[in-house]
Design an enzyme around this catalytic site. Sequence first.
Site, PDB file in Angstrom:
ATOM      1  CE  LYS A   1      33.291   1.697  -6.281  1.00 35.78           C
ATOM      2  NZ  LYS A   1      34.696   1.314  -6.516  1.00 35.78           N
TER       3      LYS A   1
ATOM      4  CB  SER B   1      36.057   0.942  -3.119  1.00 35.69           C
ATOM      5  OG  SER B   1      36.360   1.211  -4.478  1.00 35.69           O
TER       6      SER B   1
ATOM      7  CB  SER C   1      38.430  -0.716  -6.012  1.00 35.50           C
ATOM      8  OG  SER C   1      38.969  -0.090  -4.875  1.00 35.50           O
TER       9      SER C   1
END
Length: 478
Positions: free
Chosen positions: A82, A157, A181
């Site tokens: 990420k 997220s 997330s």
Amino acid sequence: MTKTELWRLSATELAAQTTRGDIRAEDAVQSALDRMQQVNPTLNAVVEDLGVEALQRARDLDRARDAGAPVGPLHGVPVTIKINVDQKGHATSNGVVALKDVIAPDDAPVVSNLQKAGAIVIGRTNTPEFSFRADTDNPLHGRTHNPWGKHISPGGSSGGAGAAVMAGVGALAHGNDIGGSLRFPAAANGAVTVKPGLGRVPAWNPSQTVERGMLAQSMSVQGLLTRSAADLHLSMPSLIASDPRDPFHVPLPWRGEAMDGPTKVAFTKNTFGYALHDEVDKALDTARDALMDAGYDVHEVEPPDVFECGRAGYRALMGEVLTLLKSDIEAAGSQTIRDIFDVYFQEFPPIVETELLQMMAKRSHYAREWSLFLQDYPLVLSPFLPQPFFGPDRDTEGAEGVHEVLGCAVYSYSMNFLGLPAASVPSRLAMLPKGPQPINVQIAARRWREDLAVDAAQAIEDRVGQMAPILWEKLETG
């Protein structure tokens, strides 16, 4: 299976075959990269293609193995990282235009641990601005789409991570979780994850210039999104390896002691006044039945008040955000994210000043209540969201949108405030008017017992099956 289809293999299958020499790490990586070229233009899940360096690392690993060097437990497994976590030589943009040139001087512990285990990073995945939405879109890289269809948000997220791994782009996807997330993208895409407990996975970004707030430190954790529960058992022992850069990491083994007799599970459908959708209700029944058939001792019983705990915890987090981050959001955020935060502060009135210190102290009270309850019931099976996953940009639709996206998600952020592990696993594929949609349930676990949560997720998966093969058939047939 042909070389071009190696992307279909799980991390467990890939690691076994690359370790034996049945397939080359280079072939595994090339297949994942080819899959990325095929599906990512539509999804926009991977926003930095690291194919050139990934293939070089794969060749190096192949040569080392051929020369007799020992191999790691994730040898040759393609993974994504990420973009809010440091990877040496790459931008840690966090979806913010102003941070697009913040180049990491070194790898974060999770990146280092994955690579030490033999994993190969093939790309970096998208996140919303400041990694603070349950949806994934930003002005720097744009919107990520859910591979099940544009009627469903990819979650956030770690939305890029969830969409990528379920579409077949890498067998493992790194993500992180401060209020859901990891679990939001798992639920949105039909992936499997476990949010580790506090102190379980070492964390730190070498590029950061100041330390994060105390609640951010205690609520945020690093983890992985996978297509199967077995892949969590394979990969998480490597992820939790100790790193001295995180002084509060707890160096415990992945597997804890065996339970004395059948594992007791507290089962609840309580949604605290939010309407429980029929498809979520059915998903919970399926998960309960799967655990019972697998030998778990399931009881319908209420755990300590997750609503009070969750709302208090998120209001405290909003107080810390208001104090420490609001100026950054105002200075570097888009109008969209600034508007969303204004509504966050309405939905979760920030706790500040003396009351914030008091609530941070009260966190121990909530954690103690849960610790005592989990002595009797080491696992808690519950909804994750009371409704099927929402559509893209739902959180931009004012108070009602934020309320549906985050307000009702008390089972999510309560676990972050408590610092407890919580797995997410699909237990039903709902055929809704807008299209098919996976429905995930949550399994919270006793502190330090992520392995128990993953065991239970695997028992549910054994009954329901994995979502990825169904998704891939859908993608192939249109």
